[in-house]
Design an enzyme around this catalytic site. Structure first.
Site, short mmCIF file in Angstrom:
data_model
loop_
_atom_site.label_atom_id
_atom_site.label_comp_id
_atom_site.label_asym_id
_atom_site.label_seq_id
_atom_site.Cartn_x
_atom_site.Cartn_y
_atom_site.Cartn_z
CD GLU A 190 -2.86 -1.16 2.44
OE1 GLU A 190 -2.73 -0.27 3.30
OE2 GLU A 190 -3.74 -2.04 2.50
CD GLU A 221 -3.80 -6.07 3.72
OE1 GLU A 221 -4.62 -5.26 4.19
OE2 GLU A 221 -2.57 -5.91 3.77
O1 IFM Z 1 -4.23 -3.67 9.08
C1 IFM Z 1 -4.18 -3.07 7.83
C2 IFM Z 1 -2.99 -3.59 7.04
O2 IFM Z 1 -1.79 -3.40 7.72
C3 IFM Z 1 -2.91 -2.89 5.71
N1 IFM Z 1 -4.17 -2.95 5.01
C4 IFM Z 1 -5.35 -2.60 5.73
C5 IFM Z 1 -5.43 -3.36 7.03
C6 IFM Z 1 -6.72 -2.98 7.79
O3 IFM Z 1 -6.73 -1.63 8.07
#
Ligand code: IFM
Length: 464
Positions: free
Chosen positions: A201, A380
């Site tokens: 990210e 994710e």
């Molecule tokens: O916990 C975070 C992760 O570290 C990065 N993506 C989003 C998740 C939830 O906020």
């Protein structure tokens, strides 16, 4: 006579612009009951995983910028982390990884995305701790012995203190410094790990750290955020090149957080254009950079940064992190210029206050597929839901959408639920619980949540 034509002309221009800037997928409505009748299409080789990151689960990450941030206070003297919490021993996955791998097996998972902690591997610049690398090699061996494919993230938000003190990703030579660390990791793990995520990210790291202020170093400086964003993408390319030189067969990707940017009203041209501008800068910019080597970030009158690496297609897959839709309102003359409008009912909100919007997963996958046909992993997707009343439906609905995307020919190779276990949710501390397994932080006991059972149920059905 001409004056009479002005009004219809303006109306035509207004609606023409609306049409031009409105997302074509905005009307997507899916009938989930109908989707349930479709067979699962994921196939035998599909990766079913869960994801975590080192600082959020390992414990004792005492040599990085987040460790420092957890003791810091803001301008009003308030702790940076909710309730002044600190990651500390966290979920102690460093010592309990075997137990956690057993928990993955119990859920029928065949993949695990985790990150290696740079500050443990290179505690001082140029000094590498072989025992930390031994540890990660043991984790990889244990995963492989259990039939679980490791997907390793090389940078997930945290920096060693020495790197932070030098200016981290504001520095021009940060991609080279990062690549030297990557080289050591890949020389050690490269024969065993096939899937690598370079940077997690980039936009979140850059804008939370340098514009919104929720991440270290908590600055509020958009031009700096744009420089950091650019350097993270350059760091991706440096890491990609380095990994491929050592292990040409490795599959290397960048992990992009993708949200739906939507105007609160579809008829407000200002909001429509503004949301498109946000999407272009915050999402599309990753893919233009990856496919063409060109980086351009531009918010008129506020920040502008561009760069051309001259290197196209330095990626093998895209990692998509998808969580929610945000409705951004832009009020140039208002007190609060930028706001997120919340009009979803409570049953549609997670504990983070994020709108649950499964159709958005289809929309972001469509967008990615318009830039590249290379494989996509959902690296994710998950829900903070302490009461565990929404998790099962969240999982099922998002997987139904994913199934449709596969059915429609999108090149999707895997799905990683965030997260395996409850963990340290950055500035929110431990209260936001994303885990398939609940963690009791007093005893560190892991307990499967009822709602999480939906995940292995679908995995097993899809395997036939
Ligand atoms: O916990 C975070 C992760 O570290 C990065 N993506 C989003 C998740 C939830 O906020």
């Amino acid at each position: 006579m001409y004056a009479l034509l002005i009004i219809p002309a303006l109306v035509i221009v207004y609606f023409g612009l609306l049409f031009l800037f409105t997302d074509r997928q905005v009307n997507l409505r899916l009938d989930f009951n109908k989707l349930k009748k479709d067979p699962w299409r994921f196939g035998k080789d599909f990766l079913w995983g869960s994801a975590t990151s080192a600082h959020q689960v390992e414990g004792n990450c005492t040599n990085n910028n987040w460790f420092q941030f957890e003791s810091a206070v803001d301008e009003d003297g308030q702790p940076r982390i909710s309730n002044g919490q600190k990651a500390g021993v966290c979920c102690d996955q460093w010592n309990r990884y075997k137990e956690d791998i057993r928990l993955m097996k119990e859920l029928s998972l065949n993949a695990y995305r985790f990150s290696v902690e740079w500050s443990k591997i290179e505690p001082k610049q140029g000094e590498f701790d072989e025992s930390a690398l031994d540890h990660y090699e043991q984790v990889v061996d244990e995963l492989l012995a259990n039939g679980i494919e490791p997907m390793v993230t090389l940078h997930h938000f945290t920096n060693p203190i020495w790197f932070e003190e030098k200016g981290a990703f504001l520095q021009e030579d940060s991609p080279d410094i990062f690549a030297r660390f990557v080289e050591r990791v890949v020389r050690r793990l490269g024969s065993k790990v096939k899937l690598w995520c370079t940077i997690n990210e980039p936009s979140v790291y850059a804008f939370n750290g340098f514009f919104i202020g929720g991440f270290p170093p908590a600055e509020k400086n958009l031009p700096k955020a744009a420089v950091v964003f650019k350097n993270l993408l350059r760091a991706h390319t440096a890491a990609y090149t380095c990994i491929k030189e050592i292990e040409p067969q490795a599959q290397v990707g960048l992990v992009v957080v993708m949200l739906i940017y939507e105007p609160p009203s579809r008829w407000n041209l200002l909001d429509v254009v503004f949301n498109r501008l946000l999407r272009k800068n915050m999402s599309d910019s990753h893919f233009v950079y990856l496919t063409e080597g060109r980086f351009k970030f531009s918010i008129p009158g506020m920040a502008s940064e561009s760069y051309n690496s001259g290197i196209r297609d330095a990626f093998d897959f895209i990692g998509v992190n998808y969580y929610m839709r945000f409705l951004w309102k832009f009020s140039p003359f208002g007190k609060k210029k930028l706001d997120i409008i919340k009009n979803a009912p409570p049953e549609k909100l997670t504990d983070m206050g994020w709108e649950i919007y499964p159709e958005g997963l289809y929309r972001v996958l469509k967008l990615v597929s318009s830039f590249t046909s290379k494989p996509i992993y959902i690296t994710e997707n998950g829900i903070a839901d302490d009461s565990d009343t929404k998790r099962a439906k969240f999982i099922e609905d998002h997987l139904l959408v994913l199934n449709k995307a596969v059915d429609d020919g999108m090149n999707i190779k895997g799905y990683f639920y965030w997260s395996l276990i409850d963990n340290f949710e950055w500035a929110h501390g431990f209260e936001k619980r994303f885990g398939l397994y609940h963690v009791d932080y007093a005893t560190l006991k892991r307990t499967l949540r009822e709602g999480s059972r939906k995940y292995p149920e679908i995995i097993r059905k899809s395997r036939g």
